[in-house]
Scaffold this motif. Structure first.
Motif, PDB file in Angstrom:
ATOM      1  N   VAL A 465       1.043  -1.385   0.106  1.00  0.00           N
ATOM      2  CA  VAL A 465       0.145  -0.050  -0.070  1.00  0.00           C
ATOM      3  C   VAL A 465       0.800   1.350  -0.007  1.00  0.00           C
ATOM      4  N   GLU A 469       1.106   4.248  -3.031  1.00  0.00           N
ATOM      5  CA  GLU A 469       0.668   5.646  -3.037  1.00  0.00           C
ATOM      6  C   GLU A 469       1.820   6.382  -3.134  1.00  0.00           C
ATOM      7  N   ALA A 577       0.891   6.819   1.947  1.00  0.00           N
ATOM      8  CA  ALA A 577      -0.438   5.864   2.200  1.00  0.00           C
ATOM      9  C   ALA A 577      -1.083   6.458   3.270  1.00  0.00           C
ATOM     10  N   THR A 581      -5.062   8.099   3.378  1.00  0.00           N
ATOM     11  CA  THR A 581      -6.036   7.255   4.095  1.00  0.00           C
ATOM     12  C   THR A 581      -6.935   8.397   4.873  1.00  0.00           C
ATOM     13  N   ARG A 584      -8.765  10.883   3.134  1.00  0.00           N
ATOM     14  CA  ARG A 584     -10.017  10.432   2.507  1.00  0.00           C
ATOM     15  C   ARG A 584     -11.067  10.027   3.621  1.00  0.00           C
ATOM     16  N   SER A 636     -15.472   0.637   3.274  1.00  0.00           N
ATOM     17  CA  SER A 636     -14.403   1.036   2.728  1.00  0.00           C
ATOM     18  C   SER A 636     -13.485   1.838   3.614  1.00  0.00           C
ATOM     19  N   MET A 637     -13.936   2.501   4.523  1.00  0.00           N
ATOM     20  CA  MET A 637     -12.959   3.186   5.595  1.00  0.00           C
ATOM     21  C   MET A 637     -12.225   2.479   6.279  1.00  0.00           C
ATOM     22  N   GLU A 639     -11.456  -0.893   5.624  1.00  0.00           N
ATOM     23  CA  GLU A 639     -10.291  -1.663   4.627  1.00  0.00           C
ATOM     24  C   GLU A 639      -9.233  -0.731   4.450  1.00  0.00           C
ATOM     25  N   ARG A 640      -9.432   0.408   4.242  1.00  0.00           N
ATOM     26  CA  ARG A 640      -8.197   1.702   4.171  1.00  0.00           C
ATOM     27  C   ARG A 640      -7.407   1.270   5.375  1.00  0.00           C
ATOM     28  N   GLU A 643      -5.578  -1.801   5.746  1.00  0.00           N
ATOM     29  CA  GLU A 643      -4.305  -2.170   4.972  1.00  0.00           C
ATOM     30  C   GLU A 643      -3.101  -1.413   5.390  1.00  0.00           C
TER      31      GLU A 643
END
Length: 669
Positions: A465, A469, A577, A581, A584, A636-637, A639-640, A643
């Motif tokens: 990841v 990035e 990254a 993250t 976002r 999705s948050m 999962e980010r 990671e």
């Protein structure tokens, strides 16, 4: 010339020993009989006093700042003074000559200090020379005042040698300190209650220290508790002696109290001399067993004697003996197993111990979570888990000076090691303990290797990841700094062609080229923004969040929304990254507030703590229909965050909603 503390300790110990020698020489020189030496308490007083003096002298010699040694020395000196004058006092009373009042004064004046002052204080200050707490200061003052009262009470007694049979003093043994007022039963009762309070305070201090103390302190206290238990057991057995009581044997049994100062000395100077837990195990086992056997025997004798006396004269004792003999070994085995389990856990049952650890391991999130179960299973003071590189992954308990290592293997390869602390008083791990630990090592080794593989996968995932990035950041900069200017230059040239062209066809062609360049520029800008928000490169994370927050002044229903951003000093060189993250997730969380909450105020906090970026978005939105609606995008948050090996919590609060994430910076910066 200043006298050293060691000189004082040696001098006081020698004084007590000289007084004890004078007592022995006086008993021999005056022809004192054994019965008189016993009944006048010369023998127990001398034995207890010598024990106090020698033990206190050794403590004061090696630990001069420990008040316990000096208190025991004081008890030894005070208590040996009484037996030192006892033979001469008895001789003067028998032969009606000598300074009986002077000798009686010393007899009554000396030993009460030991019982009422020095020994209670030694219990309160044991083992480190400090009181357990401020509450015990009142007990110290009470002991000091009551000790004076005790001395005056014993000095007021008309005959201090009452226990000596056949010795009539005719009032000649009255102390010079005799004050009739203090020969009062009510006053004596009050003083005895005060003495009991000081002794209870000493015992309470030991209990408090044991409950709140370290492993070392508990082992020190176990020495004293063992001696006290033996003393109490012996004192209690005096009531069962029956006919031998008339022989004065119970008085001789008082000499066992000398074990108490000796145990204090061992606890302070050499508490690791023996495995005190093992001593306790054996002592408790056989003490309880002996008491049970004696009680059973006496009960059976009494029962059978009452039932069979009219018919059989000796059957009671014979039958009781047979029953006790049949029950003795099974009871001993069960009792020994109970005590061993109390002090050594499941050492005698390796399968059970390993099963308990395996069950704990099944529900643990990490292999190190099983360490408390390992310590509990074998009553070990400490356990630690190290990986194959020797890095400690977790530990439990206080790390002792002596450790032993159990290798952890998986598929024949070393996965790490289990480090366990040696119990105080032991010099090595017992063979039975090692058998249990080696049985435990198999599942722990599998779990440790699985954890290592999981960590490696997670680490690779973070690296991928981070590399992704960073590559996106590089591509964005290349597009922004390379392709973007090139397309802009082409557009300018197309404009120049249009401006200079005379033919309509050339103007149309230049216009088409300009349109194509503008479309490409739009696509490049969109691609650049998708690779990484431009605000991050321009102003950094904190300012980018502030700029985004400034745009959110209304909710979807048109209601006013106030967004504030509070941030500590955040490094400018955050890993790409982590930075992307965090940005976002903040923007997604704020969007959820705008779309789905009833909040009027949102607070964003950004900080770097313990090599991790922590970010919180908290709003005051009320629950909708009695439940908190967090909005979409949480999957999705999470999962980010996962990671990057971070953690995220999205939850309702009494005031509204809260999203909190922690992203480790690690070695990526």
């Amino acid at each position: 010339m200043r006298i050293s503390s060691r000189t004082w300790a040696l001098g006081l110990m020698l004084l007590a020993l000289i007084q004890a020698a004078i007592a022995a020489a006086g008993a021999i020189g005056t022809g004192m009989s054994y019965a008189v030496a016993r009944d006048s308490f010369l023998i127990p007083n001398a034995m207890i006093a010598v024990g106090c003096a020698v033990s206190g002298g050794l403590i004061a010699w090696h630990r001069p700042r420990n008040l316990v040694g000096w208190l025991l020395l004081g008890a030894g000196v005070a208590q040996t003074a009484t037996p030192a004058v006892t033979p001469w006092l008895v001789s003067a009373l028998v032969h009606d000559d000598g300074p009986t009042r002077l000798l009686s004064t010393v007899y009554s004046l000396a030993w009460p200090w030991s019982v009422s002052l020095f020994i209670p204080l030694a219990l309160m200050f044991f083992p480190d020379g400090r009181l357990p707490g401020r509450a015990w200061r009142a007990a110290v003052v009470l002991a000091a005042l009551n000790s004076v009262l005790q001395v005056l009470m014993f000095s007021a007694a008309p005959n201090p040698l009452v226990p000596v049979r056949g010795l009539d003093t005719h009032g000649r043994a009255v102390s010079w300190l005799a004050i009739p007022f203090f020969n009062n039963p009510t006053l004596q009762l009050a003083s005895d209650i005060a003495l009991m309070i000081t002794l209870v305070a000493g015992v309470a201090g030991i209990v408090v220290r044991y409950r709140c103390g370290t492993e070392k302190l508990r082992r020190q206290l176990l020495w004293l508790l063992l001696a006290a238990t033996i003393s109490v057991a012996v004192a209690g057995s005096m009531r069962l002696l029956g006919p031998v009581e008339s022989t004065g044997f119970p008085i001789i049994l008082l000499t066992v109290i000398a074990l108490i100062p000796v145990s204090m000395m061992i606890a302070v100077l050499r508490y690791q001399l023996l495995d005190i837990r093992l001593v306790w195990a054996r002592t408790v086992t056989y003490a309880v067993l002996t008491a049970a056997v004696v009680a059973t025997y006496l009960g059976l004798v009494e029962l059978v004697d009452r039932l069979l006396r009219p018919r059989i004269s000796v059957s009671a004792a014979v039958l009781a003996t047979l029953v006790v003999a049949a029950l003795f070994n099974p009871v001993r085995v069960r009792l020994q197993g109970f005590v061993d389990n109390l002090l050594y856990g499941d050492r005698a049952d390796p399968v059970r111990a390993a099963s308990s650890v395996a069950a704990q391991l099944a529900g643990a999130s990490e292999p190190a979570d099983v360490l408390p179960a390992v310590c509990h299973a074998l009553r070990l003071p400490y356990a630690a888990l190290a990986d194959e590189a020797g890095v400690i992954r977790g530990e439990h308990g206080m790390r002792p000076a002596m450790l032993e290592t159990i290798p952890l293997l998986h598929a024949g390869e070393r996965a790490g090691e289990l480090q366990v602390g040696i119990r105080s008083g032991e010099i090595r791990l017992a063979a039975a303990d090692r058998v249990v630990l080696e049985l435990m090592a198999a599942p722990i080794g599998v779990a440790l290797r699985a954890q290592a593989l999981s960590d490696a996968v997670q680490r690779s995932r973070r690296e991928i990841v981070a590399a992704r990035e960073e590559e996106r950041r590089r591509l964005r900069r290349d597009l922004h700094d390379g392709l973007g200017p090139a397309l802009t230059g082409i557009g300018f040239r197309a404009d120049a062609v249009v401006n200079l062209a005379e033919a309509d066809r050339l103007v149309a062609l230049g216009t088409d080229i300009r349109s194509a360049v503008d479309g490409a520029m739009t696509d490049v800008r969109r691609l650049i923004n998708q690779l990484q928000p431009s605000a991050l490169d321009d102003v950094g994370l904190v300012e980018a969040v502030r700029r985004h927050a400034a745009l959110l002044d209304r909710r979807m229903d048109g209601s006013a929304l106030r967004v504030s951003v509070a941030a500590d000093v955040v490094p400018a060189d955050l890993p790409a990254a982590v930075e992307v993250t965090a940005y976002r997730i903040v923007t997604e969380a704020l969007t959820n507030v705008v779309r789905h909450s009833l909040a009027g105020r949102v607070e964003v906090r950004i900080a770097v703590l313990d090599a991790a970026l922590e970010l919180t978005v908290a709003d005051d939105g009320r629950a909708v229909n009695g439940r908190w609606v967090p909005g979409v995008g949480l999957t999705s948050m999470r999962e980010r965050v996962a990671e990057l090996g971070g953690t995220m919590v999205a939850e309702p609060t009494p005031a509204g909603g809260r999203v909190h994430l922690c992203l480790p910076l690690g070695g990526e910066r």
